[in-house]
Design a protein around this motif. Structure first.
Motif, PDB file in Angstrom:
ATOM      1  N   PHE A   1       5.127   3.338  -2.612  1.00 36.93           N
ATOM      2  CA  PHE A   1       6.180   2.680  -3.020  1.00 36.93           C
ATOM      3  C   PHE A   1       6.008   1.173  -2.853  1.00 36.93           C
ATOM      4  N   ILE A   2       5.116   0.684  -2.180  1.00 34.71           N
ATOM      5  CA  ILE A   2       5.037  -0.909  -1.877  1.00 34.71           C
ATOM      6  C   ILE A   2       3.924  -1.323  -2.989  1.00 34.71           C
ATOM      7  N   ALA A   3       3.130  -0.516  -3.179  1.00 39.49           N
ATOM      8  CA  ALA A   3       2.163  -0.829  -4.312  1.00 39.49           C
ATOM      9  C   ALA A   3       3.025  -1.136  -5.705  1.00 39.49           C
ATOM     10  N   ALA A   4       3.994   0.009  -5.859  1.00 43.58           N
ATOM     11  CA  ALA A   4       4.920  -0.052  -7.094  1.00 43.58           C
ATOM     12  C   ALA A   4       5.929  -1.212  -6.923  1.00 43.58           C
ATOM     13  N   GLY A   5       5.817  -1.878  -5.961  1.00 46.77           N
ATOM     14  CA  GLY A   5       6.618  -3.032  -5.915  1.00 46.77           C
ATOM     15  C   GLY A   5       7.986  -2.679  -5.409  1.00 46.77           C
ATOM     16  N   GLY A   6       8.077  -1.719  -4.629  1.00 44.08           N
ATOM     17  CA  GLY A   6       9.351  -1.130  -4.096  1.00 44.08           C
ATOM     18  C   GLY A   6      10.162  -1.866  -3.081  1.00 44.08           C
ATOM     19  N   TRP A   7       9.176  -2.314  -2.212  1.00 44.18           N
ATOM     20  CA  TRP A   7       9.788  -3.178  -1.033  1.00 44.18           C
ATOM     21  C   TRP A   7       8.941  -4.493  -0.803  1.00 44.18           C
ATOM     22  N   PRO A   8       9.252  -5.487  -1.674  1.00 42.37           N
ATOM     23  CA  PRO A   8       8.498  -6.877  -1.653  1.00 42.37           C
ATOM     24  C   PRO A   8       8.472  -7.311  -0.216  1.00 42.37           C
ATOM     25  N   GLU A   9       9.608  -7.058   0.726  1.00 41.45           N
ATOM     26  CA  GLU A   9       9.803  -7.923   1.753  1.00 41.45           C
ATOM     27  C   GLU A   9       8.693  -7.286   2.998  1.00 41.45           C
ATOM     28  N   SER A  10       8.184  -6.269   2.678  1.00 42.57           N
ATOM     29  CA  SER A  10       7.278  -5.530   3.547  1.00 42.57           C
ATOM     30  C   SER A  10       6.188  -6.516   4.331  1.00 42.57           C
ATOM     31  N   ASP A  11       5.632  -7.423   3.438  1.00 37.66           N
ATOM     32  CA  ASP A  11       4.678  -8.032   4.189  1.00 37.66           C
ATOM     33  C   ASP A  11       5.243  -9.068   5.237  1.00 37.66           C
ATOM     34  N   GLU A  12       6.608  -9.310   5.170  1.00 39.03           N
ATOM     35  CA  GLU A  12       7.106 -10.202   6.553  1.00 39.03           C
ATOM     36  C   GLU A  12       6.863  -9.353   7.889  1.00 39.03           C
ATOM     37  N   GLN A  13       6.626  -8.353   7.961  1.00 36.79           N
ATOM     38  CA  GLN A  13       6.351  -7.530   9.345  1.00 36.79           C
ATOM     39  C   GLN A  13       4.936  -7.782   9.638  1.00 36.79           C
ATOM     40  N   HIS A  14       3.813  -8.430   8.497  1.00 35.88           N
ATOM     41  CA  HIS A  14       2.427  -8.555   8.767  1.00 35.88           C
ATOM     42  C   HIS A  14       1.789  -7.479   9.746  1.00 35.88           C
TER      43      HIS A  14
END
Ligand SMILES: Cc1cc2nc3c(=O)[nH]c(=O)nc-3n(C[C@H](O)[C@H](O)[C@H](O)COP(=O)(O)OP(=O)(O)OC[C@H]3O[C@@H](n4cnc5c(N)ncnc54)[C@H](O)[C@@H]3O)c2cc1C
Length: 473
Positions: A85-98
């Motif tokens: 889902f993230i790879a498909a751009g579904g959750w762009p803010e995920s990288d904020e959790q490092h």
């Protein structure tokens, strides 16, 4: 819907299409054999319920992806889905959790999409068997048992028949202030998840929150998103805050090795010893605590009512704050607010809502160990006192009817309804139903922990297998 040739409308009627009802349908669809499943759910979408209808990315799961799979046989199921889902751009803010995907705390709204996708896949799997699932959007107002099955009456008076029915009605919002009806509190209160509603509040105004558990933490996130900058006062009987969830290392399952532990006192003593041992080795106390979780249903169901009451009275506040832990992003916000002096936590219980005018509320509270009442005023009030598990106090047509018809009886300590260990409900005379089942929060009294994703996922799989064998039998 009408029945043709006396054929029921469904093999299995599911009342409620939140996480529980939807996961039950997923498992039923995956099993060989033909079955027609009808889910009656008043919301527009299946798989969400209150928890996973959250639209704000700040309202996250309280466990990381590695802990929140809906597949009891595949702990990595959510992690894999989320990675795609993230790879498909579904959750762009995920990288904020490092953090790696397995350690991410996903927004609950995204978790709802995951559940819906698993349902769609199960539908495709069930299609070759001729299995189907249909969402009837309505509220079930009444339920009757008949010789051949179950009959539901919906809000528009439509009737639906089925061979079996499952109550997956979830949790009912708290309706409690001890001395006063719920209505005072609920009518005065702002919804903890209603960010739009919070935007209409005076951003500098004082906000009063009743309850200090995870819903309160969500409310802080909502206020922050709404641009609130004023003081926040939280009132709860014990003033305990949820701990933050960390990723502790594995710890020996001490309860599996010692079945002599049965009473609340023995459990607390053993757990304290284990936590002390962990801390002495420089290991997080959360490590031993997390091993206890899988044993709670066994310990609770073995306990006497007296022991259960002791647990509720003496251990519950502590258990809630230590076990039902906060996702780190929300916990960081809470810490920031405390440090900035904007957030104050009071060990005090609500006594009354005195005034509730737009933009101005006044309540009275009693601080712990104090006799006199204190009045507190604010611009808004948020009710985060949680869940009403006592069906006799739930103001809903179906729960009232089920109790009035004697089709169900209150569960242990009046928590939810009574059932056998496989979820078949007990009627008022204690007879085990062959047609009516329940799962999830209505079984709180049976298992104590019967609400979280992992509880519901396990129950859904087991109940699907039971219904299959009944259907074939
Ligand atoms: C805000 C919130 C956050 C949560 N966060 C987490 C978390 O981070 N991690 C975790 O493990 N657990 C969490 N939980 C707990 C848990 O995952 C949920 O409670 C779970 O959704 C239970 O699923 P359910 O389907 O049994 O109940 P619900 O989700 O409450 O769904 C029940 C559904 O039944 C429907 N319904 C009820 N009565 C009727 C009727 N008479 N007719 C038709 N439809 C009816 C309702 O509309 C509702 O959609 C959270 C719960 C809440 C409320």
């Amino acid at each position: 819907m009408t029945s043709e040739n006396n054929r029921p409308d469904a093999d299995i009627l599911i009342v409620g299409g939140g996480l529980s009802g939807t996961l039950l349908a997923v498992h039923l669809l995956r099993l060989p054999g033909q079955r027609r499943i009808v889910i009656v759910e008043s919301r527009s979408e299946l798989g969400r319920g209150e928890a996973y209808s959250a639209t704000d990315p700040g309202h996250t799961l309280n466990g990381n992806a590695a802990r929140m799979s809906v597949d009891p046989d595949d702990a990595d199921d959510l992690t894999r889905w989320l990675a795609e889902f993230i790879a498909a751009g579904g959750w762009p803010e995920s990288d904020e959790q490092h953090a790696p995907v397995a350690e991410l705390f996903a927004p609950r709204g995204i978790f709802g999409l995951y559940v819906q996708q698993r349902l769609a896949e199960a539908q495709a799997l069930g299609a070759p068997y001729g299995s189907t699932v249909e969402h009837v959007r309505s509220e079930v107002m009444d339920l009757q048992t008949e010789a051949s099955g179950i009959r539901l009456t919906l809000a528009d008076n439509t009737r639906l028949s089925g061979r079996f029915a499952v109550l997956a009605t979830g949790m009912f919002a708290a309706a409690r202030t001890p001395q006063h009806g719920s209505n005072d509190l609920n009518a005065a209160a702002v919804d903890p998840w209603d960010i739009e509603g919070m935007r209409r509040l005076d951003p500098e105004g004082r906000v009063l929150i009743i309850g200090s558990g995870l819903t309160m933490v969500d409310a802080l996130v909502s206020l922050e998103k709404a641009g609130h900058r004023g003081p926040i006062d939280v009132f709860s009987r014990h003033g305990l805050l949820p701990h933050v969830r960390r990723q502790p290392p594995a710890w020996p399952d001490f309860l599996a090795a010692d079945h002599s532990i049965r009473s609340t006192r023995q459990l607390v003593r053993a757990l304290r010893e284990q936590c002390d041992q962990a801390l002495a080795q420089g290991i997080d106390w959360q490590a031993p605590l997390d091993t206890v979780r899988v044993h709670i249903p066994r310990l609770w169901s073995q306990a006497t009512d007296l022991q259960r009451r002791q647990f509720v009275r003496h251990v519950r506040p502590w258990w809630e704050s230590h076990h039902h832990r906060s996702p780190p992003p929300s916990a960081q916000l809470l810490d920031r607010l405390l440090q900035a002096g904007r957030l104050s936590i009071h060990a005090a219980s609500l006594q009354a809502v005195l005034d509730r005018n737009p933009g101005q509320v006044r309540i009275s509270v009693r601080h712990r160990a104090e006799e006199q009442l204190t009045q507190v005023s604010g611009a808004a009030l948020i009710n985060s006192t949680g869940i009403q598990y006592d069906w006799r106090r739930v103001d809903r047509a179906l729960t009232r009817q089920l109790l009035a018809r004697g089709l169900v009886q209150p569960g242990p300590l009046a928590l939810g309804i009574a059932a056998d260990p496989g979820g078949a409900v007990l009627d008022a005379g204690g007879r085990v139903s062959g047609r009516l089942f329940a799962m999830g929060p209505p079984l709180r009294g049976l298992w104590w922990e019967s609400t979280a994703v992992t509880d519901v996922a396990l129950q859904a799989k087991a109940l699907a297998a039971r219904l299959r064998s009944l259907q074939e039998g």
